[in-house]
Design a protein around this motif. Structure first.
Motif, PDB file in Angstrom:
ATOM      1  N   SER A  49       0.832  -1.206   0.000  1.00 20.31           N
ATOM      2  CA  SER A  49       0.000   0.000   0.000  1.00 20.31           C
ATOM      3  C   SER A  49       0.868   1.259   0.000  1.00 20.31           C
ATOM      4  CB  SER A  49      -0.938   0.011   1.206  1.00 20.31           C
ATOM      5  OG  SER A  49      -0.219  -0.105   2.418  1.00 20.31           O
ATOM      6  N   PHE A  50       2.005   1.208   0.687  1.00 19.29           N
ATOM      7  CA  PHE A  50       2.935   2.336   0.680  1.00 19.29           C
ATOM      8  C   PHE A  50       3.545   2.500  -0.713  1.00 19.29           C
ATOM      9  CE2 PHE A  50       7.191   4.035   2.559  1.00 19.29           C
ATOM     10  CZ  PHE A  50       6.840   5.328   2.243  1.00 19.29           C
ATOM     11  N   LYS A  51       3.833   1.394  -1.373  1.00 21.37           N
ATOM     12  CA  LYS A  51       4.376   1.435  -2.729  1.00 21.37           C
ATOM     13  C   LYS A  51       3.401   2.128  -3.685  1.00 21.37           C
ATOM     14  CE  LYS A  51       6.146  -1.586  -6.398  1.00 21.37           C
ATOM     15  NZ  LYS A  51       6.463  -2.997  -6.778  1.00 21.37           N
ATOM     16  N   GLU A  52       2.125   1.787  -3.580  1.00 18.43           N
ATOM     17  CA  GLU A  52       1.107   2.419  -4.429  1.00 18.43           C
ATOM     18  C   GLU A  52       1.009   3.919  -4.141  1.00 18.43           C
ATOM     19  OE1 GLU A  52      -2.548   0.368  -3.839  1.00 18.43           O
ATOM     20  OE2 GLU A  52      -1.823  -1.544  -4.640  1.00 18.43           O
ATOM     21  N   PHE A  53       1.095   4.276  -2.875  1.00 17.50           N
ATOM     22  CA  PHE A  53       1.035   5.680  -2.489  1.00 17.50           C
ATOM     23  C   PHE A  53       2.202   6.465  -3.084  1.00 17.50           C
ATOM     24  CE2 PHE A  53       2.584   8.927   0.542  1.00 17.50           C
ATOM     25  CZ  PHE A  53       1.499   9.797   0.535  1.00 17.50           C
ATOM     26  N   VAL A  54       3.408   5.913  -3.008  1.00 17.60           N
ATOM     27  CA  VAL A  54       4.598   6.587  -3.537  1.00 17.60           C
ATOM     28  C   VAL A  54       4.456   6.803  -5.042  1.00 17.60           C
ATOM     29  CG1 VAL A  54       7.082   6.377  -3.938  1.00 17.60           C
ATOM     30  CG2 VAL A  54       6.119   5.754  -1.717  1.00 17.60           C
ATOM     31  N   ALA A  55       3.984   5.780  -5.756  1.00 14.63           N
ATOM     32  CA  ALA A  55       3.807   5.912  -7.201  1.00 14.63           C
ATOM     33  C   ALA A  55       2.792   7.012  -7.532  1.00 14.63           C
ATOM     34  CB  ALA A  55       3.356   4.581  -7.791  1.00 14.63           C
ATOM     35  N   SER A  56       1.710   7.081  -6.748  1.00 18.46           N
ATOM     36  CA  SER A  56       0.688   8.107  -6.963  1.00 18.46           C
ATOM     37  C   SER A  56       1.256   9.501  -6.732  1.00 18.46           C
ATOM     38  CB  SER A  56      -0.490   7.855  -6.014  1.00 18.46           C
ATOM     39  OG  SER A  56      -1.430   8.905  -6.092  1.00 18.46           O
ATOM     40  N   GLU A  57       2.041   9.669  -5.669  1.00 19.42           N
ATOM     41  CA  GLU A  57       2.646  10.962  -5.361  1.00 19.42           C
ATOM     42  C   GLU A  57       3.663  11.370  -6.431  1.00 19.42           C
ATOM     43  OE1 GLU A  57       2.354  13.096  -2.028  1.00 19.42           O
ATOM     44  OE2 GLU A  57       0.529  12.338  -2.964  1.00 19.42           O
ATOM     45  N   TYR A  58       4.400  10.404  -6.924  1.00 23.10           N
ATOM     46  CA  TYR A  58       5.394  10.656  -7.968  1.00 23.10           C
ATOM     47  C   TYR A  58       4.728  11.261  -9.213  1.00 23.10           C
ATOM     48  CZ  TYR A  58       8.761   9.448 -11.673  1.00 23.10           C
ATOM     49  OH  TYR A  58       9.607   9.482 -12.757  1.00 23.10           O
ATOM     50  N   HIS A  59       3.632  10.693  -9.637  1.00 30.20           N
ATOM     51  CA  HIS A  59       2.936  11.200 -10.819  1.00 30.20           C
ATOM     52  C   HIS A  59       2.229  12.530 -10.533  1.00 30.20           C
ATOM     53  CE1 HIS A  59       3.901   7.738 -13.221  1.00 30.20           C
ATOM     54  NE2 HIS A  59       3.414   6.922 -12.300  1.00 30.20           N
ATOM     55  N   LYS A  60       1.697  12.684  -9.332  1.00 29.40           N
ATOM     56  CA  LYS A  60       1.025  13.932  -8.955  1.00 29.40           C
ATOM     57  C   LYS A  60       1.984  15.119  -9.024  1.00 29.40           C
ATOM     58  CE  LYS A  60      -0.446  16.202  -4.673  1.00 29.40           C
ATOM     59  NZ  LYS A  60      -0.777  15.982  -3.252  1.00 29.40           N
ATOM     60  N   TYR A  61       3.174  14.960  -8.424  1.00 25.57           N
ATOM     61  CA  TYR A  61       4.113  16.076  -8.404  1.00 25.57           C
ATOM     62  C   TYR A  61       4.764  16.299  -9.762  1.00 25.57           C
ATOM     63  CZ  TYR A  61       3.441  16.924  -3.503  1.00 25.57           C
ATOM     64  OH  TYR A  61       2.872  17.261  -2.304  1.00 25.57           O
ATOM     65  N   GLY A  62       4.848  15.261 -10.547  1.00 19.89           N
ATOM     66  CA  GLY A  62       5.321  15.444 -11.913  1.00 19.89           C
ATOM     67  C   GLY A  62       4.400  16.384 -12.671  1.00 19.89           C
ATOM     68  N   PHE A  63       3.096  16.205 -12.502  1.00 22.63           N
ATOM     69  CA  PHE A  63       2.115  17.068 -13.157  1.00 22.63           C
ATOM     70  C   PHE A  63       2.226  18.506 -12.643  1.00 22.63           C
ATOM     71  CE2 PHE A  63      -2.068  19.117 -12.979  1.00 22.63           C
ATOM     72  CZ  PHE A  63      -2.402  19.127 -14.320  1.00 22.63           C
ATOM     73  N   LEU A  64       2.320  18.669 -11.305  1.00 22.59           N
ATOM     74  CA  LEU A  64       2.377  20.009 -10.719  1.00 22.59           C
ATOM     75  C   LEU A  64       3.630  20.761 -11.143  1.00 22.59           C
ATOM     76  CD1 LEU A  64       1.205  19.377  -7.029  1.00 22.59           C
ATOM     77  CD2 LEU A  64      -0.055  20.557  -8.834  1.00 22.59           C
ATOM     78  N   ILE A  65       4.759  20.071 -11.129  1.00 24.34           N
ATOM     79  CA  ILE A  65       6.031  20.710 -11.444  1.00 24.34           C
ATOM     80  C   ILE A  65       6.090  21.130 -12.905  1.00 24.34           C
ATOM     81  CG2 ILE A  65       8.518  20.245 -11.667  1.00 24.34           C
ATOM     82  CD1 ILE A  65       8.154  18.565  -9.037  1.00 24.34           C
ATOM     83  N   LYS A  66       5.580  20.276 -13.776  1.00 24.23           N
ATOM     84  CA  LYS A  66       5.547  20.621 -15.197  1.00 24.23           C
ATOM     85  C   LYS A  66       4.598  21.796 -15.436  1.00 24.23           C
ATOM     86  CE  LYS A  66       6.680  16.010 -16.996  1.00 24.23           C
ATOM     87  NZ  LYS A  66       6.148  14.829 -17.713  1.00 24.23           N
ATOM     88  N   ALA A  67       3.440  21.778 -14.761  1.00 19.70           N
ATOM     89  CA  ALA A  67       2.457  22.852 -14.958  1.00 19.70           C
ATOM     90  C   ALA A  67       3.006  24.194 -14.482  1.00 19.70           C
ATOM     91  CB  ALA A  67       1.164  22.510 -14.213  1.00 19.70           C
ATOM     92  N   ALA A  68       3.762  24.167 -13.366  1.00 19.95           N
ATOM     93  CA  ALA A  68       4.336  25.409 -12.824  1.00 19.95           C
ATOM     94  C   ALA A  68       5.657  25.774 -13.478  1.00 19.95           C
ATOM     95  CB  ALA A  68       4.517  25.279 -11.318  1.00 19.95           C
ATOM     96  N   LYS A  69       6.175  24.880 -14.327  1.00 15.75           N
ATOM     97  CA  LYS A  69       7.438  25.104 -15.040  1.00 15.75           C
ATOM     98  C   LYS A  69       8.603  25.355 -14.071  1.00 15.75           C
ATOM     99  CE  LYS A  69       5.119  26.898 -19.166  1.00 15.75           C
ATOM    100  NZ  LYS A  69       4.955  28.036 -20.096  1.00 15.75           N
ATOM    101  N   ILE A  70       8.645  24.534 -13.009  1.00 18.25           N
ATOM    102  CA  ILE A  70       9.714  24.640 -12.030  1.00 18.25           C
ATOM    103  C   ILE A  70      10.856  23.719 -12.442  1.00 18.25           C
ATOM    104  CG2 ILE A  70      10.358  24.285  -9.602  1.00 18.25           C
ATOM    105  CD1 ILE A  70       7.396  24.703  -8.902  1.00 18.25           C
ATOM    106  N   SER A  71      12.073  24.210 -12.403  1.00 19.24           N
ATOM    107  CA  SER A  71      13.223  23.370 -12.724  1.00 19.24           C
ATOM    108  C   SER A  71      14.449  23.856 -11.974  1.00 19.24           C
ATOM    109  CB  SER A  71      13.519  23.387 -14.232  1.00 19.24           C
ATOM    110  OG  SER A  71      13.903  24.682 -14.631  1.00 19.24           O
ATOM    111  N   ILE A  72      15.419  22.979 -11.830  1.00 16.60           N
ATOM    112  CA  ILE A  72      16.691  23.314 -11.211  1.00 16.60           C
ATOM    113  C   ILE A  72      17.796  23.017 -12.201  1.00 16.60           C
ATOM    114  CG2 ILE A  72      18.316  22.745  -9.363  1.00 16.60           C
ATOM    115  CD1 ILE A  72      15.982  22.169  -7.573  1.00 16.60           C
ATOM    116  N   GLN A  73      18.597  24.015 -12.488  1.00 14.37           N
ATOM    117  CA  GLN A  73      19.655  23.842 -13.489  1.00 14.37           C
ATOM    118  C   GLN A  73      20.788  22.986 -12.923  1.00 14.37           C
ATOM    119  OE1 GLN A  73      19.060  24.901 -16.529  1.00 14.37           O
ATOM    120  NE2 GLN A  73      17.133  25.796 -15.822  1.00 14.37           N
TER     121      GLN A  73
END
Length: 295
Positions: A271-295
């Motif tokens: 169940s923790f594994k499923e949660f981590v995968a869900s969070e990984y995809h959620k923040y991928g969407f947020l970060i791309k939408a906000a165009k946040i990056s670190i050089q």
């Protein structure tokens, strides 16, 4: 066994790790806690991801190491999903939107709605601080700006502590900070809490509303838990998870965690594994939408 904390000593994750390691040692033997900070937790996480079986290392991982950082850095050194075996989620804690209490009173800002009204009337006037580019505080603020169509400039600092110091000296007007680190300053009256970033209120601040109540869709929660290298046999993973879960739910550990505004979770292995995968995809969407990056 060595429990690697990928952040400096003294913070909420480090304190939690030492509490839990002490209790689990009765079942697992001596557990050394080792701090390996750097690259937002990436240095310590990579060390565990590539650890040999004989090293018997586990990681105090977090939303940064397993859901945020992989989307921020180019040539990221490890795969947060494939290189680890999630053991147990320790806690989910909201961030809290805080202002310098004196400044909030001066500007007559008592709620999140008050803040949004002020930002719309004075676009770009206020600055927000964070623990660094790509930190949860940075992401939360950018999400806030996006959902409210407001403007603020960003001042990144090297961690939560200097960001809070900047807030107290009014170098910045507001910060989205981890509740565990901000709570003492809120309780002492130095900081004004406008809202928590979880979907509901937090029992540590029962009078402070959820930002989601005023800005629907706002939900940014910090979490942390224990991970082993992917090579750890399932039987050992089960044994480790049970020992650490028993430790964090002991009466003494729960009391100490509660002082930091942390309530132990009940999630492990699959169940923790499923949660981590869900969070990984959620923040991928947020970060791309906000165009946040670190050089």
């Amino acid at each position: 066994m060595t429990l690697v904390v990928p952040y400096p000593a003294g913070g909420p994750l480090d304190t939690s790790a030492r509490l839990i390691a002490q209790g689990a040692s009765t079942q697992l033997g001596t557990i050394a806690v080792e701090n390996k900070p750097g690259k937002g937790g990436g240095v310590g996480a990579d060390l565990v991801a590539k650890a040999a079986k004989s090293e018997n290392r586990i990681l105090m991982g977090a939303v940064a190491t397993h859901a945020v950082n992989p989307w921020l850095y180019k040539d990221f050194p490890y795969d947060p999903i494939k290189d680890f075996k999630p053991l147990v989620l320790i806690a989910r804690t909201p961030n809290v939107l805080v202002m310098n209490a004196e400044l909030a009173a001066q500007l007559n800002i008592n709620t999140t709605t008050d803040l949004v009204k002020y930002l719309k009337a004075h676009p770009g006037e206020l600055k927000y601080g964070s623990g660094g580019n790509g930190s949860i505080g940075h992401i939360a603020a950018e999400m806030f700006k996006s959902l409210t169509n407001t403007r603020m400039s960003h001042l990144p600092y090297q961690g939560s502590s200097p960001a809070l110091k900047a807030l107290q000296s009014k170098d910045v007007a507001l910060v989205f900070d981890n509740l565990a680190s901000s709570l003492p300053l809120i309780q002492s009256g130095h900081l004004k809490a406008l809202g928590v970033t979880s979907l509901g209120r937090d029992e540590s601040l029962p009078k402070v509303p959820s930002i989601n109540d005023e800005i629907p869709g706002f939900n940014v929660v910090t979490w942390f838990g224990l991970f082993a290298p992917a090579s750890l046999p399932d039987a050992d993973a089960q044994r480790y998870a049970e020992a650490f879960e028993a430790s964090m739910k002991s009466s003494s550990a729960k009391a100490n965690l509660k002082k930091m505004g942390i309530e132990p979770e009940d999630m492990r292995l699959a169940s923790f594994k499923e949660f981590v995968a869900s969070e990984y995809h959620k923040y991928g969407f947020l970060i791309k939408a906000a165009k946040i990056s670190i050089q």
